[in-house]
Design an enzyme around this catalytic site. Structure first.
Site, PDB file in Angstrom:
ATOM      1  N   ASP A 212       0.686  -3.526   0.443  1.00  0.00           N
ATOM      2  CA  ASP A 212      -0.637  -2.914   1.037  1.00  0.00           C
ATOM      3  C   ASP A 212      -1.617  -4.072   1.601  1.00  0.00           C
ATOM      4  O   ASP A 212      -1.641  -4.983   0.942  1.00  0.00           O
ATOM      5  CB  ASP A 212      -1.321  -2.180  -0.230  1.00  0.00           C
ATOM      6  CG  ASP A 212      -2.562  -1.354   0.453  1.00  0.00           C
ATOM      7  OD1 ASP A 212      -2.306  -0.342   1.292  1.00  0.00           O
ATOM      8  OD2 ASP A 212      -3.555  -1.661   0.089  1.00  0.00           O
ATOM      9  N   GLU A 286       2.705  -4.153   5.005  1.00  0.00           N
ATOM     10  CA  GLU A 286       1.729  -3.237   5.798  1.00  0.00           C
ATOM     11  C   GLU A 286       0.666  -4.435   6.509  1.00  0.00           C
ATOM     12  O   GLU A 286      -0.255  -4.845   5.644  1.00  0.00           O
ATOM     13  CB  GLU A 286       1.183  -2.184   5.197  1.00  0.00           C
ATOM     14  CG  GLU A 286       0.267  -1.293   6.003  1.00  0.00           C
ATOM     15  CD  GLU A 286      -1.072  -0.779   5.304  1.00  0.00           C
ATOM     16  OE1 GLU A 286      -1.803  -0.011   5.648  1.00  0.00           O
ATOM     17  OE2 GLU A 286      -1.517  -1.676   4.434  1.00  0.00           O
TER      18      GLU A 286
HETATM   19  C1  NOJ Z   1      -3.584   0.985   3.504  1.00  0.00           C
HETATM   20  C2  NOJ Z   1      -3.106   2.127   2.647  1.00  0.00           C
HETATM   21  O1  NOJ Z   1      -2.302   2.849   3.552  1.00  0.00           O
HETATM   22  C3  NOJ Z   1      -4.190   3.317   2.585  1.00  0.00           C
HETATM   23  O2  NOJ Z   1      -3.849   4.642   2.406  1.00  0.00           O
HETATM   24  C4  NOJ Z   1      -5.345   2.654   1.801  1.00  0.00           C
HETATM   25  O3  NOJ Z   1      -6.308   3.408   2.008  1.00  0.00           O
HETATM   26  C5  NOJ Z   1      -5.725   1.447   2.128  1.00  0.00           C
HETATM   27  N1  NOJ Z   1      -4.279   0.498   2.689  1.00  0.00           N
HETATM   28  C6  NOJ Z   1      -6.421   0.427   1.134  1.00  0.00           C
HETATM   29  O4  NOJ Z   1      -5.617   0.284   0.040  1.00  0.00           O
END
Ligand code: NOJ
Length: 542
Positions: A212, A286
């Site tokens: 993440d 990500e």
């Molecule tokens: C990316 C995640 O996909 C999202 O759902 C989340 O709110 C943010 N990162 C913060 O962790």
């Protein structure tokens, strides 16, 4: 140390199905009939469904101990399961069952921030400014008289300032919700803690991690203000305004809070850990970086294995734009010797049939885009419910739960997170198991017109979206497995033409039917009538 295998690793061309844990299947009973929130036993009970769908792996969003302010992306304990979702024993059963069925499992790792309920943050709140407890996060004095202004001008992704002040006068940084304080990765304790977390889940048998906010861990050390572009004052009519807009787009934003060079040391360390385990364990980033080049840095051979390619998410229904995305995405990863990834939907964005216009047209375009993505090299990430043709739901304000809704008053992401319909003719559509038609309503209400979209309703119907996804995934496996020929994407007017492994993929983005060239139709996203490819339709030809 185990040497990674020399054959093509499984993740290279895998189809990965994203499970949004709260909304997939509810197996844990609170009131004798499910509690309306999806969980690990629910996932385990539906693994045969995923095997029959034909995917290779599942990625499960965070199920760790959490106050659920951002639905699990606010972790209070990285090495335990939230009772809402089950127990560590349930996660073991899930992993074992998935592996028996030939499915790999990727779990989510949230290293940029913890929950404010994490023991470290609680200790930081109890400790004094300047203490070692506070040094694990980014606590700073404010600016202005009495330090009443935030330390810098950064904004939270969920709206409002990225800083919150404590009663003792110090401020802490949170690039997301105030309940998600950012860790200070310059403090070695943080890296050590996460190495332990990686090893904990690798020892339990996970096949990989989705990282993440992978580009966020380090902030520019000075924590200086962000330089924001002046809003463009476009004069001279629409044409000039458009030109000005595209010039602004080409200038990179100043982002002292993202994508700092030091972050790559973290992934070099993690790669060594992953490589020390048998079985091609992997990690996918990500990383919303600003250029394809900076994204490619995350997937250098000694860093992470893949990065999500979000190029397609912002692309309109246009052959030219699709060709550009395909060509650029492949070129960007080639240099890094990784494999491309493709994403049309996930739990943070509007579902792709709705982005493409919604209704029958949006759904036809959605099928065509999916069929195109499945013909491309690399791995494809599917988001739960797209195989049922679910569209974005207009969740009523009183039912919205996304933290960004509470901070900005904008609808937020709940509309793509509505629990799946499994069976029956009314909510909760078997979400809590086969007998749940009268059980608890799910945590976000489901639309009352989803009866025809349930898995049960689509199961035996060859014309359904579910049957199309099964056919397409089977065809991908049969036709493209192991294919390593070059992929070429071009356009002929409003027709997208992609060539790979002796197959030509055509996508008609125009308003008119197009004559199909000679060849065997391997699969199409809609009916081919009289040798014509209708608008909003894709075909694989050989
Ligand atoms: C990316 C995640 O996909 C999202 O759902 C989340 O709110 C943010 N990162 C913060 O962790």
């Amino acid at each position: 140390m185990t040497t990674p295998s020399t054959t093509v690793p499984w993740w290279h061309d895998a189809v990965v199905y994203q499970v949004y844990v709260r909304s997939f299947a509810d197996g844990l009973s609170r009131d004798g009939d499910g509690d309306g929130i999806g969980d690990l036993p629910g996932i385990t009970s539906r693994l045969p469904y995923l095997r029959d769908l034909g995917v290779d792996a599942l990625w499960i969003t965070p199920f760790y101990t959490s106050p659920q302010k951002d639905h699990g992306y606010d972790v209070a304990d990285y090495t335990d399961v939230d009772p809402l979702f089950g127990s560590l024993a349930d996660s073991d059963v899930l992993l074992e069952t998935a592996h028996e069925l030939g499915l790999r499992v990727i779990v989510d790792l949230v290293p940029n921030h913890t929950s404010d309920q994490h023991v470290w943050f609680q200790a930081a709140l109890a400790a004094a400014p300047g203490s070692p407890e506070r040094a694990r996060y980014l606590f700073r004095e404010g600016r202005g008289p009495d330090g009443a202004e935030p330390p810098n001008n950064w904004q939270s992704i969920f709206g409002g300032p990225a800083w919150t002040r404590l009663p003792d006068g110090q401020w802490y940084l949170h690039l997301f919700d105030a309940s998600q304080p950012d860790l200070d990765w310059r403090n070695p304790e943080v890296g050590d803690m996460f190495e332990g977390v990686l090893r904990f889940w690798l020892d339990r048998g996970v096949d990989g991690f989705r990282v993440d906010v992978a580009h966020g861990l380090y902030k520019e050390a000075s924590l200086r203000d962000q330089v924001r572009p002046e809003p463009t004052k476009a004069r001279g009519g629409k044409k000039k305004a458009k030109a000005a807009e595209s010039m602004v787009e080409r200038v990179l934003n100043d982002e002292p809070m993202w994508d700092q060079p030091e972050v790559h040391d973290v992934y070099r360390r993690w790669r060594k850990v992953l490589d020390s385990y048998p079985g091609d364990r992997m990690a996918v980033a990500e990383a919303w970086t600003q250029t394809a080049e900076s994204m490619a840095l995350f997937i250098r051979p000694d860093e992470l294995h893949q990065a999500f390619n979000f190029g397609w998410l912002g692309t309109p229904w246009s052959a030219k734009d699709f060709a550009e995305v395909v060509t650029n995405s492949i070129a960007a990863v080639e240099a890094a010797a990784s494999a491309p990834t493709w994403v049309l939907s996930n739990h943070d964005v509007i579902r792709h049939p709705t982005r493409y216009g919604g209704g029958p047209v949006g759904l036809a375009r959605g099928r065509a885009a999916t069929l195109t993505m499945l013909a491309l090299p690399g791995s494809a990430y599917l988001y739960q419910g797209e195989e049922l043709g679910l569209e974005q739901v207009d969740v009523p304000p009183e039912a919205r739960q996304d933290p960004s809704w509470f901070r900005t008053g904008e609808p937020g992401r709940d509309g793509c997170r509505v629990p799946l319909p499994w069976s029956g003719s009314a909510p909760p559509y078997g979400f809590g198991g086969p007998d749940s038609s009268t059980g608890s309503q799910p945590w976000i209400p489901q639309p009352t017109d989803w009866a025809d979209l349930t898995v049960e309703a689509q199961q035996g119907d060859e014309s359904s979206m579910l049957a199309f996804y099964r056919r397409a995934l089977a065809a991908r496996r049969e036709i493209f497995s192991g294919a390593d020929e070059t992929t070429v994407a071009t356009t002929r007017g409003k027709l997208l033409v992609v060539r790979r492994a002796g197959v030509t993929v055509l996508v008609n983005t125009s308003k008119y039917p197009k004559v199909l060239p000679d060849g065997e139709v391997l699969i199409s996203s809609g009916p081919i009538i009289d040798g014509l490819l209708p608008p909003d339709t894709a075909v694989w030809l050989r």
